[in-house]
Scaffold this active site. Structure first.
Site, short mmCIF file in Angstrom:
data_model
loop_
_atom_site.label_atom_id
_atom_site.label_comp_id
_atom_site.label_asym_id
_atom_site.label_seq_id
_atom_site.Cartn_x
_atom_site.Cartn_y
_atom_site.Cartn_z
N GLY A 62 41.65 26.21 3.23
CA GLY A 62 40.36 26.05 3.91
C GLY A 62 40.46 26.39 5.39
O GLY A 62 39.88 25.72 6.24
N ALA A 63 41.19 27.48 5.68
CA ALA A 63 41.43 27.84 7.09
C ALA A 63 40.35 28.74 7.67
O ALA A 63 40.44 29.16 8.82
CB ALA A 63 42.79 28.53 7.22
N TYR B 5 33.36 10.32 -2.83
CA TYR B 5 34.09 10.79 -1.64
C TYR B 5 35.14 9.75 -1.22
O TYR B 5 36.31 10.10 -1.01
CB TYR B 5 33.10 11.06 -0.50
CG TYR B 5 33.75 11.65 0.72
CD1 TYR B 5 34.08 13.01 0.76
CD2 TYR B 5 34.06 10.88 1.83
CE1 TYR B 5 34.70 13.57 1.87
CE2 TYR B 5 34.68 11.43 2.94
CZ TYR B 5 34.99 12.78 2.97
OH TYR B 5 35.61 13.32 4.07
N ASP C 189 40.86 29.84 -5.13
CA ASP C 189 40.18 28.57 -5.32
C ASP C 189 41.27 27.55 -5.64
O ASP C 189 41.89 27.60 -6.71
CB ASP C 189 39.20 28.70 -6.50
CG ASP C 189 38.48 27.40 -6.81
OD1 ASP C 189 38.95 26.33 -6.36
OD2 ASP C 189 37.46 27.44 -7.53
N VAL C 190 41.50 26.64 -4.70
CA VAL C 190 42.67 25.75 -4.85
C VAL C 190 42.45 24.61 -5.85
O VAL C 190 43.33 23.77 -6.03
CB VAL C 190 43.15 25.18 -3.49
CG1 VAL C 190 43.74 26.26 -2.63
CG2 VAL C 190 42.03 24.44 -2.77
N LYS D 80 39.22 10.40 -1.27
CA LYS D 80 40.05 10.35 -0.06
C LYS D 80 41.01 9.16 -0.09
O LYS D 80 42.10 9.23 0.47
CB LYS D 80 39.16 10.32 1.19
CG LYS D 80 38.36 11.62 1.40
CD LYS D 80 39.27 12.82 1.61
CE LYS D 80 38.51 14.07 2.00
NZ LYS D 80 39.38 15.23 2.23
N ALA E 50 36.49 7.44 -3.02
CA ALA E 50 37.54 7.37 -4.05
C ALA E 50 38.50 8.55 -3.92
O ALA E 50 39.72 8.39 -4.00
CB ALA E 50 36.91 7.33 -5.43
N1 LIG Z 1 33.86 17.16 9.02
C1 LIG Z 1 34.12 15.86 8.97
O1 LIG Z 1 33.44 15.03 9.59
C2 LIG Z 1 35.26 15.35 8.14
C3 LIG Z 1 35.59 13.99 8.22
C4 LIG Z 1 36.64 13.49 7.47
C5 LIG Z 1 37.38 14.35 6.67
N2 LIG Z 1 37.04 15.65 6.60
C6 LIG Z 1 37.83 16.51 5.71
O2 LIG Z 1 38.37 17.59 6.43
C7 LIG Z 1 38.49 18.74 5.57
C8 LIG Z 1 37.79 19.95 6.20
O3 LIG Z 1 36.46 19.60 6.44
P1 LIG Z 1 35.46 20.57 7.23
O4 LIG Z 1 34.44 19.69 7.82
O5 LIG Z 1 36.22 21.51 8.09
O6 LIG Z 1 34.82 21.37 6.00
P2 LIG Z 1 34.11 22.81 5.93
O7 LIG Z 1 33.61 23.24 7.25
O8 LIG Z 1 33.15 22.73 4.79
O9 LIG Z 1 35.33 23.76 5.52
C9 LIG Z 1 35.90 23.66 4.26
C10 LIG Z 1 36.88 24.78 4.08
O10 LIG Z 1 37.48 24.67 2.78
C11 LIG Z 1 37.31 25.89 2.05
N3 LIG Z 1 37.18 25.53 0.65
C12 LIG Z 1 36.31 24.65 0.09
N4 LIG Z 1 36.52 24.53 -1.23
C13 LIG Z 1 37.56 25.37 -1.52
C14 LIG Z 1 38.25 25.70 -2.71
N5 LIG Z 1 37.93 25.15 -3.88
N6 LIG Z 1 39.26 26.59 -2.64
C15 LIG Z 1 39.60 27.16 -1.46
N7 LIG Z 1 38.99 26.89 -0.29
C16 LIG Z 1 37.97 26.01 -0.33
C17 LIG Z 1 36.10 26.55 2.68
O11 LIG Z 1 36.16 27.96 2.60
P3 LIG Z 1 35.41 28.82 1.47
O12 LIG Z 1 34.06 28.19 1.27
O13 LIG Z 1 35.42 30.18 2.01
O14 LIG Z 1 36.29 28.71 0.28
C18 LIG Z 1 36.26 26.14 4.16
O15 LIG Z 1 37.18 27.01 4.80
C19 LIG Z 1 37.91 18.30 4.22
O16 LIG Z 1 38.94 17.83 3.38
C20 LIG Z 1 37.00 17.13 4.60
O17 LIG Z 1 36.77 16.21 3.56
C21 LIG Z 1 36.01 16.18 7.31
#
Ligand SMILES: NC(=O)c1ccc[n+]([C@@H]2O[C@H](COP(=O)([O-])OP(=O)(O)OC[C@H]3O[C@@H](n4cnc5c(N)ncnc54)[C@H](OP(=O)(O)O)[C@@H]3O)[C@@H](O)[C@H]2O)c1
Length: 254
Positions: free
Chosen positions: A17-18, A159, A67-68, A163, A161
């Site tokens: 998810g980079a 969610y 797709d991971v 995490k 559960a």
């Molecule tokens: N934002 C927050 O407030 C927050 C808070 C707590 C924890 N987190 C955690 O931090 C992490 C990143 O969050 P974020 O806010 O940066 O999310 P985001 O902006 O939605 O980014 C998610 C990334 O994951 C990729 N992705 C999603 N499903 C995938 C799959 N099945 N296979 C491969 N790539 C996949 C997406 O790319 P593609 O769509 O191109 O595949 C994207 O690069 C997540 O685990 C989230 O639960 C976020």
């Protein structure tokens, strides 16, 4: 001398998810201290944009479309990384998603989508990369948990559960892999400004309510994870394993 502890020169890091959000910010931070980056995601254009920014740090990059949540895709990520770089030093299991719904309105599909994206992906990638790290007798695994993995919240059962599962998987793998010199830790962000939270934070009432629960009185920026991910990926954290570091402005401590 101490600053050398944080160097990642010539290390190889897979970041899932980079292409945007927190994953991209962490990949950039690792690249800034010298790590070569394998970017994993599903969207080719977004991945190419992120790759360009990461390559600006002068490191090598390898974009892999995958797709991971699928075992066969994860195996491709590992084999392409080993073909290109010959080793994997760091795995950042960042991929995740959020669906907010009262549980009685949610579907079984919602449940599986969250558990597969947030927890099963972490299991699949850790297992596939772990085989290589066990052989090398070294490695750093960093899992993306969430403050809500340790707390309850409205409309977030699946969610929370998923995490909570990530936090527990982190502890269990840390114990299992300690004998192989592999550190496994997690980062638990609070509310960070990314695409996942954009719509929610655009509502002034919601934003006010969110801020009222954060002692530091601001939401997190993706760059707030830079220091933590470098620390957990580097020699500086060699005696730390099984831990979850909360990066949430104090949200989880009151
Ligand atoms: N934002 C927050 O407030 C927050 C808070 C707590 C924890 N987190 C955690 O931090 C992490 C990143 O969050 P974020 O806010 O940066 O999310 P985001 O902006 O939605 O980014 C998610 C990334 O994951 C990729 N992705 C999603 N499903 C995938 C799959 N099945 N296979 C491969 N790539 C996949 C997406 O790319 P593609 O769509 O191109 O595949 C994207 O690069 C997540 O685990 C989230 O639960 C976020």
């Amino acid at each position: 001398m101490c600053i050398e502890l944080f160097q990642l020169r010539d290390k190889v890091a897979i970041v899932t998810g980079a292409s945007r959000g927190l994953g991209k910010a962490m990949a950039m931070a690792l690249a800034e201290v010298g790590a070569n980056i394998v970017l994993v995601g599903r969207n080719k254009e977004k991945q190419a944009e992120a790759e360009k920014e990461i390559a600006d740090f002068g490191v090598k990059t390898l974009p892999v479309l995958a797709d991971v949540t699928k075992q066969e895709d994860v195996e491709v990520v590992v084999s392409k990384t080993l073909e290109t770089f010959g080793k994997i030093d760091i795995l950042v299991n960042n991929v995740g998603t959020y669906i907010g719904k009262p549980i009685v309105e949610s579907t079984t599909e919602d449940w599986y989508n969250l558990i597969n994206t947030n927890l099963t992906s972490t299991y699949l990638c850790s297992r596939a990369v772990g085989k290589h790290m066990v052989d090398r007798q070294k490695g750093k695994v960093i899992n993306m948990a969430a403050a809500l993995g340790a707390l309850g919240a409205n409309n977030a059962a699946a969610y929370c559960a998923s995490k909570g599962g990530v936090i527990q998987l982190t502890r269990a793998l840390a114990v299992e892999w300690a004998k192989y010199n592999i550190n496994v830790n997690a980062i638990a962000p609070g509310t960070m400004e990314t695409e996942i939270t954009k719509a929610m934070l655009e509502d002034p009432t919601v934003r006010k309510a969110v801020l009222s629960k954060i002692p530091l009185k601001r939401t997190g920026q993706p760059s707030d994870l830079a220091g933590v991910v470098i620390f957990l990926a580097s020699q500086a954290s060699d005696y730390i394993t099984g831990q979850t570091l909360f990066v949430d402005g104090g949200f989880s401590v009151q």
